[in-house]
Design a protein around this motif. Structure first.
Motif, PDB file in Angstrom:
ATOM      1  N   ALA A 151       0.817  -1.216   0.000  1.00 11.32           N
ATOM      2  CA  ALA A 151       0.000   0.000   0.000  1.00 11.32           C
ATOM      3  C   ALA A 151       0.849   1.264   0.000  1.00 11.32           C
ATOM      4  O   ALA A 151       0.308   2.364  -0.089  1.00 11.32           O
ATOM      5  CB  ALA A 151      -0.930   0.000   1.211  1.00 11.32           C
ATOM      6  N   GLY A 152       2.167   1.102   0.110  1.00 15.41           N
ATOM      7  CA  GLY A 152       3.048   2.259   0.028  1.00 15.41           C
ATOM      8  C   GLY A 152       3.825   2.593   1.277  1.00 15.41           C
ATOM      9  O   GLY A 152       4.659   3.503   1.262  1.00 15.41           O
ATOM     10  N   ALA A 153       3.560   1.897   2.384  1.00 13.31           N
ATOM     11  CA  ALA A 153       4.304   2.165   3.615  1.00 13.31           C
ATOM     12  C   ALA A 153       5.733   1.637   3.496  1.00 13.31           C
ATOM     13  O   ALA A 153       5.998   0.672   2.776  1.00 13.31           O
ATOM     14  CB  ALA A 153       3.608   1.519   4.809  1.00 13.31           C
ATOM     15  N   ARG A 154       6.650   2.290   4.202  1.00  8.36           N
ATOM     16  CA  ARG A 154       8.025   1.818   4.285  1.00  8.36           C
ATOM     17  C   ARG A 154       8.194   1.102   5.625  1.00  8.36           C
ATOM     18  O   ARG A 154       7.844   1.647   6.673  1.00  8.36           O
ATOM     19  CB  ARG A 154       9.009   2.988   4.191  1.00  8.36           C
ATOM     20  CG  ARG A 154       8.910   3.762   2.901  1.00  8.36           C
ATOM     21  CD  ARG A 154       9.349   2.949   1.704  1.00  8.36           C
ATOM     22  NE  ARG A 154      10.769   2.631   1.757  1.00  8.36           N
ATOM     23  CZ  ARG A 154      11.360   1.762   0.936  1.00  8.36           C
ATOM     24  NH1 ARG A 154      10.657   1.096   0.041  1.00  8.36           N
ATOM     25  NH2 ARG A 154      12.665   1.547   1.032  1.00  8.36           N
ATOM     26  N   ILE A 155       8.713  -0.110   5.591  1.00  8.68           N
ATOM     27  CA  ILE A 155       8.873  -0.921   6.791  1.00  8.68           C
ATOM     28  C   ILE A 155      10.341  -0.922   7.196  1.00  8.68           C
ATOM     29  O   ILE A 155      11.202  -1.388   6.440  1.00  8.68           O
ATOM     30  CB  ILE A 155       8.390  -2.370   6.561  1.00  8.68           C
ATOM     31  CG1 ILE A 155       7.006  -2.388   5.889  1.00  8.68           C
ATOM     32  CG2 ILE A 155       8.394  -3.135   7.879  1.00  8.68           C
ATOM     33  CD1 ILE A 155       5.908  -1.710   6.694  1.00  8.68           C
ATOM     34  N   VAL A 156      10.635  -0.380   8.376  1.00 12.39           N
ATOM     35  CA  VAL A 156      12.011  -0.299   8.866  1.00 12.39           C
ATOM     36  C   VAL A 156      12.066  -0.992  10.230  1.00 12.39           C
ATOM     37  O   VAL A 156      11.903  -0.355  11.274  1.00 12.39           O
ATOM     38  CB  VAL A 156      12.484   1.162   8.992  1.00 12.39           C
ATOM     39  CG1 VAL A 156      13.956   1.223   9.394  1.00 12.39           C
ATOM     40  CG2 VAL A 156      12.252   1.930   7.694  1.00 12.39           C
ATOM     41  N   PRO A 157      12.274  -2.305  10.267  1.00 12.88           N
ATOM     42  CA  PRO A 157      12.301  -3.015  11.550  1.00 12.88           C
ATOM     43  C   PRO A 157      13.414  -2.491  12.459  1.00 12.88           C
ATOM     44  O   PRO A 157      14.441  -2.004  11.978  1.00 12.88           O
ATOM     45  CB  PRO A 157      12.570  -4.469  11.144  1.00 12.88           C
ATOM     46  CG  PRO A 157      12.154  -4.554   9.715  1.00 12.88           C
ATOM     47  CD  PRO A 157      12.471  -3.209   9.122  1.00 12.88           C
ATOM     48  N   ALA A 158      13.181  -2.582  13.743  1.00 10.45           N
ATOM     49  CA  ALA A 158      14.166  -2.118  14.724  1.00 10.45           C
ATOM     50  C   ALA A 158      15.303  -3.137  14.811  1.00 10.45           C
ATOM     51  O   ALA A 158      15.472  -3.843  15.810  1.00 10.45           O
ATOM     52  CB  ALA A 158      13.506  -1.908  16.076  1.00 10.45           C
ATOM     53  N   ILE A 159      16.092  -3.192  13.728  1.00 11.01           N
ATOM     54  CA  ILE A 159      17.216  -4.124  13.634  1.00 11.01           C
ATOM     55  C   ILE A 159      18.482  -3.316  13.373  1.00 11.01           C
ATOM     56  O   ILE A 159      18.694  -2.832  12.262  1.00 11.01           O
ATOM     57  CB  ILE A 159      17.013  -5.142  12.495  1.00 11.01           C
ATOM     58  CG1 ILE A 159      15.705  -5.915  12.703  1.00 11.01           C
ATOM     59  CG2 ILE A 159      18.195  -6.096  12.410  1.00 11.01           C
ATOM     60  CD1 ILE A 159      15.346  -6.830  11.547  1.00 11.01           C
ATOM     61  N   PRO A 160      19.335  -3.122  14.372  1.00  9.29           N
ATOM     62  CA  PRO A 160      20.545  -2.311  14.178  1.00  9.29           C
ATOM     63  C   PRO A 160      21.634  -3.069  13.431  1.00  9.29           C
ATOM     64  O   PRO A 160      21.576  -4.293  13.285  1.00  9.29           O
ATOM     65  CB  PRO A 160      20.983  -2.010  15.615  1.00  9.29           C
ATOM     66  CG  PRO A 160      20.497  -3.189  16.398  1.00  9.29           C
ATOM     67  CD  PRO A 160      19.189  -3.596  15.754  1.00  9.29           C
ATOM     68  N   ALA A 161      22.612  -2.325  12.939  1.00  8.92           N
ATOM     69  CA  ALA A 161      23.802  -2.910  12.320  1.00  8.92           C
ATOM     70  C   ALA A 161      24.993  -2.707  13.257  1.00  8.92           C
ATOM     71  O   ALA A 161      24.871  -2.063  14.300  1.00  8.92           O
ATOM     72  CB  ALA A 161      24.061  -2.250  10.967  1.00  8.92           C
TER      73      ALA A 161
END
Length: 205
Positions: free
Chosen positions: A159-169
């Motif tokens: 639907a157009g949302a950007r998914i940025v999981p709380a996963i650090p590098a």
């Protein structure tokens, strides 16, 4: 300076990890952004559980509360909205915004957004971003993801949302918890073209 004539909506849900919201708010205010903040009903309980802190319900007191937590007493512009105020400006598509970031984002919120349900102001504001074709960034903080979670996230991505999981590098050599949190915050704000978090970005070998 990242100030704009249009504000950014900051949605905060009852997922664990309020430090993500606090750090995001810190950098956005320091960059002189205008922020429309709405915290879900569950956030009151999470503050109590994670920090043994009571979050006030009255908007003016809540503004001071969030500023104190972020350590930005005077920078930027912050407007707080009660979770139940579905008649607030941010509930309408005619209210122009840069977009919205929901950080952290609970799976309950993900599920409601994926099915078009809006039971409070946060969900309505996020739904508005989608229907208006504006940027909606979701930072889910859950593990593991069930198949239902993954399908809901896929629906929102479609639907157009950007998914940025709380996963650090780790390539930026984090030394503190804040370093790990800030990586996620920076990547979330990148989706909105906001570069206000000091981050050692990957420069290649």
């Amino acid at each position: 300076m990242l100030s704009s004539r249009h504000p950014l909506i900051l949605g905060i849900t009852g997922a664990s990890g309020l430090i993500y919201a606090v750090r995001a708010l810190k950098y956005l205010l320091a960059a002189d952004c205008a922020i429309e903040l709405v915290a879900s009903k569950a956030v009151y309980m999470v503050w109590q559980a994670e920090q043994n802190i009571r979050m006030p319900a009255e908007p003016m007191q809540q503004e001071q509360f969030w500023r104190e937590q972020a350590g930005e007493e005077t920078s930027g512009k912050l407007t707080c909205h009660p979770w139940s105020d579905v008649g607030a400006a941010i509930a309408s598509g005619s209210f122009r915004t840069l977009g919205m970031v929901v950080i952290p984002c609970s799976m309950s919120t993900v599920g409601k957004l994926a099915t078009g349900l809006s039971s409070d102001l946060l969900e309505r504001a996020a739904d508005v971003q989608l229907k208006e074709g504006r940027k909606l960034v979701l930072v889910p903080r859950e593990t593991p993801f069930s198949l239902i979670h993954l399908r809901n996230l896929t629906t929102l991505a479609e639907a157009g949302a950007r998914i940025v999981p709380a996963i650090p590098a780790w390539y930026h050599h984090p030394q503190t918890i804040e370093d790990l949190v800030d990586f996620v915050v920076a990547r979330a704000l990148d989706q909105l073209d906001l570069d206000c978090v000091p981050l050692n970005r990957w420069q290649g070998h």
